[in-house]
Design a protein around this motif. Structure first.
Motif, mmCIF file in Angstrom:
data_model
loop_
_atom_site.group_PDB
_atom_site.id
_atom_site.type_symbol
_atom_site.label_atom_id
_atom_site.label_comp_id
_atom_site.label_asym_id
_atom_site.label_seq_id
_atom_site.Cartn_x
_atom_site.Cartn_y
_atom_site.Cartn_z
ATOM 1 N N ARG A 236 0.820 -1.219 0.000
ATOM 2 C CA ARG A 236 0.000 0.000 0.000
ATOM 3 C C ARG A 236 0.849 1.263 0.000
ATOM 4 N N LEU A 237 2.128 1.090 0.296
ATOM 5 C CA LEU A 237 2.991 2.252 0.432
ATOM 6 C C LEU A 237 3.010 3.152 -0.814
ATOM 7 N N PRO A 238 3.157 2.593 -2.032
ATOM 8 C CA PRO A 238 3.139 3.469 -3.217
ATOM 9 C C PRO A 238 1.820 4.235 -3.357
ATOM 10 N N TYR A 239 0.723 3.625 -2.911
ATOM 11 C CA TYR A 239 -0.573 4.297 -3.018
ATOM 12 C C TYR A 239 -0.622 5.502 -2.084
ATOM 13 N N ALA A 240 -0.081 5.301 -0.874
ATOM 14 C CA ALA A 240 -0.017 6.426 0.067
ATOM 15 C C ALA A 240 0.884 7.520 -0.502
ATOM 16 N N ALA A 241 1.999 7.104 -1.107
ATOM 17 C CA ALA A 241 2.913 8.090 -1.704
ATOM 18 C C ALA A 241 2.211 8.851 -2.825
ATOM 19 N N ALA A 242 1.412 8.127 -3.606
ATOM 20 C CA ALA A 242 0.682 8.776 -4.702
ATOM 21 C C ALA A 242 -0.299 9.811 -4.150
ATOM 22 N N VAL A 243 -0.989 9.456 -3.064
ATOM 23 C CA VAL A 243 -1.940 10.402 -2.468
ATOM 24 C C VAL A 243 -1.199 11.636 -1.967
ATOM 25 N N LEU A 244 -0.050 11.418 -1.327
ATOM 26 C CA LEU A 244 0.729 12.553 -0.817
ATOM 27 C C LEU A 244 1.200 13.453 -1.958
ATOM 28 N N THR A 245 1.457 12.852 -3.130
ATOM 29 C CA THR A 245 1.864 13.643 -4.294
ATOM 30 C C THR A 245 0.684 14.425 -4.852
ATOM 31 N N LEU A 246 -0.492 13.827 -4.735
ATOM 32 C CA LEU A 246 -1.691 14.413 -5.336
ATOM 33 C C LEU A 246 -2.234 15.587 -4.527
ATOM 34 N N ILE A 247 -2.213 15.458 -3.192
ATOM 35 C CA ILE A 247 -2.908 16.443 -2.338
ATOM 36 C C ILE A 247 -2.441 17.889 -2.569
ATOM 37 N N PRO A 248 -1.134 18.177 -2.527
ATOM 38 C CA PRO A 248 -0.746 19.593 -2.646
ATOM 39 C C PRO A 248 -1.214 20.246 -3.945
ATOM 40 N N ILE A 249 -1.089 19.543 -5.060
ATOM 41 C CA ILE A 249 -1.422 20.179 -6.336
ATOM 42 C C ILE A 249 -2.931 20.341 -6.478
ATOM 43 N N VAL A 250 -3.692 19.360 -5.962
ATOM 44 C CA VAL A 250 -5.154 19.495 -6.020
ATOM 45 C C VAL A 250 -5.590 20.666 -5.139
ATOM 46 N N ALA A 251 -4.976 20.782 -3.954
ATOM 47 C CA ALA A 251 -5.316 21.892 -3.064
ATOM 48 C C ALA A 251 -5.000 23.227 -3.748
ATOM 49 N N ALA A 252 -3.819 23.320 -4.350
ATOM 50 C CA ALA A 252 -3.439 24.561 -5.027
ATOM 51 C C ALA A 252 -4.402 24.864 -6.169
ATOM 52 N N PHE A 253 -4.754 23.825 -6.901
ATOM 53 C CA PHE A 253 -5.643 24.016 -8.048
ATOM 54 C C PHE A 253 -7.039 24.462 -7.607
ATOM 55 N N VAL A 254 -7.584 23.793 -6.604
ATOM 56 C CA VAL A 254 -8.929 24.162 -6.147
ATOM 57 C C VAL A 254 -8.912 25.590 -5.605
ATOM 58 N N GLY A 255 -7.822 25.947 -4.925
ATOM 59 C CA GLY A 255 -7.699 27.314 -4.436
ATOM 60 C C GLY A 255 -7.673 28.337 -5.566
ATOM 61 N N ALA A 256 -7.094 27.943 -6.692
ATOM 62 C CA ALA A 256 -6.919 28.895 -7.795
ATOM 63 C C ALA A 256 -7.919 28.659 -8.909
ATOM 64 N N GLN A 257 -8.979 27.885 -8.645
ATOM 65 C CA GLN A 257 -9.849 27.451 -9.745
ATOM 66 C C GLN A 257 -10.544 28.599 -10.468
ATOM 67 N N ARG A 258 -10.666 29.766 -9.800
ATOM 68 C CA ARG A 258 -11.391 30.831 -10.501
ATOM 69 C C ARG A 258 -10.602 31.381 -11.688
ATOM 70 N N PHE A 259 -9.311 31.010 -11.774
ATOM 71 C CA PHE A 259 -8.534 31.437 -12.937
ATOM 72 C C PHE A 259 -8.646 30.450 -14.093
ATOM 73 N N LEU A 260 -9.407 29.394 -13.870
ATOM 74 C CA LEU A 260 -9.606 28.396 -14.921
ATOM 75 C C LEU A 260 -10.821 28.814 -15.746
ATOM 76 N N LYS A 261 -10.562 29.574 -16.806
ATOM 77 C CA LYS A 261 -11.673 30.058 -17.629
ATOM 78 C C LYS A 261 -11.559 29.467 -19.016
ATOM 79 N N PRO A 262 -12.687 29.027 -19.566
ATOM 80 C CA PRO A 262 -12.630 28.469 -20.922
ATOM 81 C C PRO A 262 -12.012 29.439 -21.918
ATOM 82 N N GLN A 263 -12.209 30.736 -21.693
ATOM 83 C CA GLN A 263 -11.692 31.728 -22.643
ATOM 84 C C GLN A 263 -10.180 31.620 -22.804
ATOM 85 N N MET A 264 -9.469 31.265 -21.705
ATOM 86 C CA MET A 264 -8.024 31.143 -21.797
ATOM 87 C C MET A 264 -7.645 30.043 -22.783
#
Lengths: 271, 295
Positions: A236-264
Motif C-alpha cells: 500500500r505504500l506506493p498508493y499512500a505516496a501517490a496520495v501525498l503527491t496528489l494532495i498539494p497540487i489538487v489543493a493549489a488548483f482548487v484554491g486557484a480554480q477561478r482562474f480556470l476560464k474556458p476563454q483562456m
C-alpha cells in the motif's frame, strides 16, 4: 426559447455524474487503498482507516526531501515563468524596434520544438554548465515558455494605450509602467499562466529523471517512481505516496480554480 | 534610434534578454545541435566530442526493427485521438448544459485529471488494470468476456497507456470545446429551434459546423500530444520491452540507458519531422480560423 425536456435534463445529470465519477474515481480509489491497514483485503471500504501507510511512505519511502524539492521547483518555475514571460512580452506588445516581428515569429516557432526531441542536447548543455544533479537544472530550461510570452503579449495588447501615456506624463519610466500598469491589469492572465506552470512543474517526470541522480535531489514524481515495486512487505505504500503527491497540487488548483476560464483555452488554440 | 516610448535602442532587448537566452540556448540552439548530433558518433565517453559520421545513424535506424516497431506503435497511439475528441466534446456539452451554479464546479472536477501528475494516475490505473484482480478485468469477466493482460502483453500495454492519456487529457480539451460551444451564437440556435429543428438537428446542423474548426484543432493538438507520449508508458507499463513502446521511450532508452547520443538524436529528428507535419497543419488551421474570426 430553448426547449429542455425532463428526460434530457435527466440524461445530462447522469452524464455529469458518470464524468465526475470518472474524474475523481481514481483519486478516491488511491485514498481508499492508502487508508486501509496492510492486512485487510486490498479492495474494500476502510472500516478502520489508518495513517500508517502514509507515515511509512513518508519515513521509509523518504518523501520529505522530495516534497521540499518539488515545492521549491514548482514555486520557482512558476514565478520565473510569469516574470520572464511578462518581461519579454512587454516590448513585444508595446515598443517599436528592429526585428520585433521576426523575433516574435522565432519565439512562437520554439513551441513547435518538443522537449522530447531535444533532450539530448539539453542534457549536454546542462552537463557543460556543470549543473547536473541540481534543482537549477530542473527549472532552468523551462523557466520561460513561448506559450507564456504569447499569453502575456495578448493580455498587454488589450490594455488601453491611454493608461500608459498618463503614467508616462506623470514621469514613470518603462519599468515602472510595466510594474504599476501592465502587471496589475494583466493579473488574471498572469495567474492563469502561473497555474499552468505549477501544474506542469509539479508533475514533470522525464526531465528530472534525466538530470537528477542522487536521491536527496529527487522531485516527488521521480521519488515515487523509484518507490514502485520496492516495498514488498507493504504494497500500500506506493498508493499512500501517490496520495501525498496528489494532495498539494489538487489543493493549489482548487484554491486557484477561478482562474480556470474556458476563454483562456480559446487563446491556447490560436497559438 | 528612439521609439514611440522615447526609450533607448537597447531597452526592449533588456526586457527580452532572459527569455531570449533561455529559449535560444535550450530550444533554438538545441534544435540545431540535435540535427548535428544525429550525423555523429557521440556517447557519454566520446573524448573528443561528437565525431562526424554522415548518415550512418539514419542507416542504422532504417535497419533497426526496434525503431520501426516503436514508430508503428507511435502511429497506433494516434488512435487515442478520436476517443479524446468524443469524450471531451461530450464532457463540454454536459458542462454547457449544466445549471449555472453547478457548471463551474463540474468544470473544476472534470479538470482534476489534468492536474493529477501522470505518475499518480498511472498508479491508480495500474491497479484497475491488474490482470488477476483489477477492476476492469473483473467487470469484463462479469459480462462474460475474457480478461486481458493489460500490463504485460503488447498491444494491451499500448491500450493501457492510451487509457491513461485519455483520462488525463480529456479535461483539457473539454475546456477548449467549452470555449467554442459558448461562442456559438445563441440566436443561431434559437432560429433553428423556431424552424422546427430537434436537438439532434440543431447539434448536427448548427453547433457542429460552427465548432468544426475547433474539432480539427483538437485533433491536431491531441495527435501531437500522442506522438510525444512518454510518462504514461514509462510508468503504467513499467518493464514492457522498449520495442513494445513508442518513439519517445526509445529516445530515452537509446540516449540515457545505452548512451548512444548520435542514434537517439537521429530518432529525435525523425520524430520532429512527423510532429512538424502535424504542426504545419495546425498552423494552417489556426490562421484560417483567425481570418474567419472564429474560436
Amino acid at each position: 426559447m430553448e426547449r429542455r425536456p425532463t428526460w434530457l435534463t435527466l440524461v445530462m445529470y447522469v452524464g455529469a455524474g458518470l464524468l465526475a465519477g470518472l474524474a475523481i474515481g481514481p483519486g478516491l480509489f488511491l485514498c481508499v487503498v492508502a487508508l486501509q491497514p496492510a492486512e485487510s483485503a486490498f479492495f474494500s471500504i476502510p472500516t478502520e482507516p489508518t495513517g500508517k501507510n502514509f507515515s511509512d511512505a513518508w519515513t521509509k519511502g523518504g518523501l520529505a526531501g522530495p516534497m521540499v524539492n518539488s515545492v521549491i521547483v514548482t514555486l520557482v518555475r512558476s514565478v520565473l515563468n510569469v516574470v520572464l514571460a511578462a518581461l519579454a512580452a512587454y516590448p513585444l506588445a508595446r515598443m517599436k524596434f528592429r526585428g520585433r516581428g521576426a523575433l516574435f515569429v522565432i519565439i512562437l516557432a520554439t513551441m513547435m520544438i518538443p522537449e522530447q526531441v531535444i533532450v539530448v542536447p539539453m542534457f549536454r548543455t546542462i552537463v557543460q554548465m556543470g549543473l547536473v544533479d541540481t534543482l537549477i537544472a530542473v527549472v532552468l530550461p523551462f523557466s520561460v515558455s513561448a506559450f507564456g510570452i504569447y499569453l502575456c503579449k495578448q493580455a498587454f495588447e488589450q490594455i488601453p494605450m491611454s493608461l500608459e501615456e498618463a503614467a508616462r506624463i506623470d514621469g514613470a519610466g518603462s519599468l515602472q509602467i510595466w510594474w504599476h500598469v501592465m502587471l496589475p491589469l494583466a493579473a488574471p492572465t498572469l495567474a492563469t499562466l502561473a497555474l499552468f506552470s505549477m501544474i506542469g512543474a509539479w508533475s514533470e517526470l522525464l526531465w528530472p529523471l534525466i538530470v537528477l541522480q542522487s536521491s536527496d535531489k529527487y522531485t516527488l514524481p521521480v521519488a515515487v517512481n523509484q518507490l514502485l515495486g520496492q516495498f514488498a512487505d507493504n504494497p500500500r505504500l506506493p498508493y499512500a505516496a501517490a496520495v501525498l503527491t496528489l494532495i498539494p497540487i489538487v489543493a493549489a488548483f482548487v484554491g486557484a480554480q477561478r482562474f480556470l476560464k474556458p476563454q483562456m483555452f480559446a487563446g491556447s488554440v490560436k497559438g | 534610434m528612439r521609439n514611440t516610448l522615447g526609450e533607448r535602442w537597447y531597452t526592449p532587448w533588456a526586457y527580452l534578454m532572459p527569455a531570449v537566452c533561455v529559449l535560444g540556448v535550450f530550444f533554438v540552439v538545441a534544435m540545431v545541435q540535435v540535427g548535428y548530433y544525429s550525423l555523429t558518433r557521440y556517447t557519454p565517453f566520446s573524448a573528443g566530442g561528437p565525431e562526424f559520421v554522415g548518415l550512418e545513424n539514419y542507416r542504422r535506424l532504417m535497419s533497426s526493427d526496434r525503431f520501426w516497431w516503436c514508430l508503428l506503435n507511435s502511429f497506433l497511439y494516434l488512435l487515442v485521438t478520436p476517443a479524446i475528441i468524443a469524450l471531451s466534446l461530450w464532457a463540454a456539452m454536459v458542462v454547457e448544459a449544466a445549471l449555472r451554479g453547478t457548471r463551474r464546479w463540474l468544470r473544476v472536477v472534470l479538470f482534476l485529471p489534468v492536474v493529477t501528475p501522470t505518475i499518480v494516475a498511472a498508479i491508480a490505473w495500474q491497479a484497475a488494470l491488474a490482470e488477476r484482480d483489477g477492476v476492469i478485468n473483473s467487470v469484463l469477466r462479469m459480462v462474460g468476456m475474457p480478461g486481458a493482460p493489460w500490463l504485460t502483453e503488447w498491444p494491451w500495454t499500448l491500450g493501457s497507456a492510451m487509457l491513461v492519456t485519455l483520462w488525463k487529457g480529456f479535461g483539457f480539451y473539454m475546456m477548449i470545446f467549452l470555449a467554442a460551444l459558448l461562442a456559438v451564437p445563441r440566436e443561431l440556435k434559437e432560429a433553428a429551434y423556431l424552424d422546427g429543428a430537434g436537438r439532434w438537428g440543431v447539434f448536427r446542423h448548427v453547433v457542429l459546423p460552427s465548432i468544426w474548426p475547433v474539432v480539427m484543432l483538437v485533433f491536431v493538438i491531441s495527435s501531437i500530444g500522442a506522438l510525444k507520449v512518454f510518462e504514461e508508458l514509462y510508468v503504467t507499463v513499467k518493464g514492457a520491452p522498449v520495442e513494445d513502446q513508442t518513439v519517445v521511450p526509445l529516445i530515452y532508452d537509446t540516449a540515457f540507458e545505452r548512451g548512444d547520443y548520435g542514434l537517439a538524436s537521429a530518432i529525435g529528428i525523425t520524430l520532429f519531422l512527423v510532429i512538424l507535419a502535424f504542426s504545419l497543419v495546425n498552423l494552417r488551421l489556426s490562421s484560417r480560423n483567425a481570418r474567419a474570426g472564429g474560436a
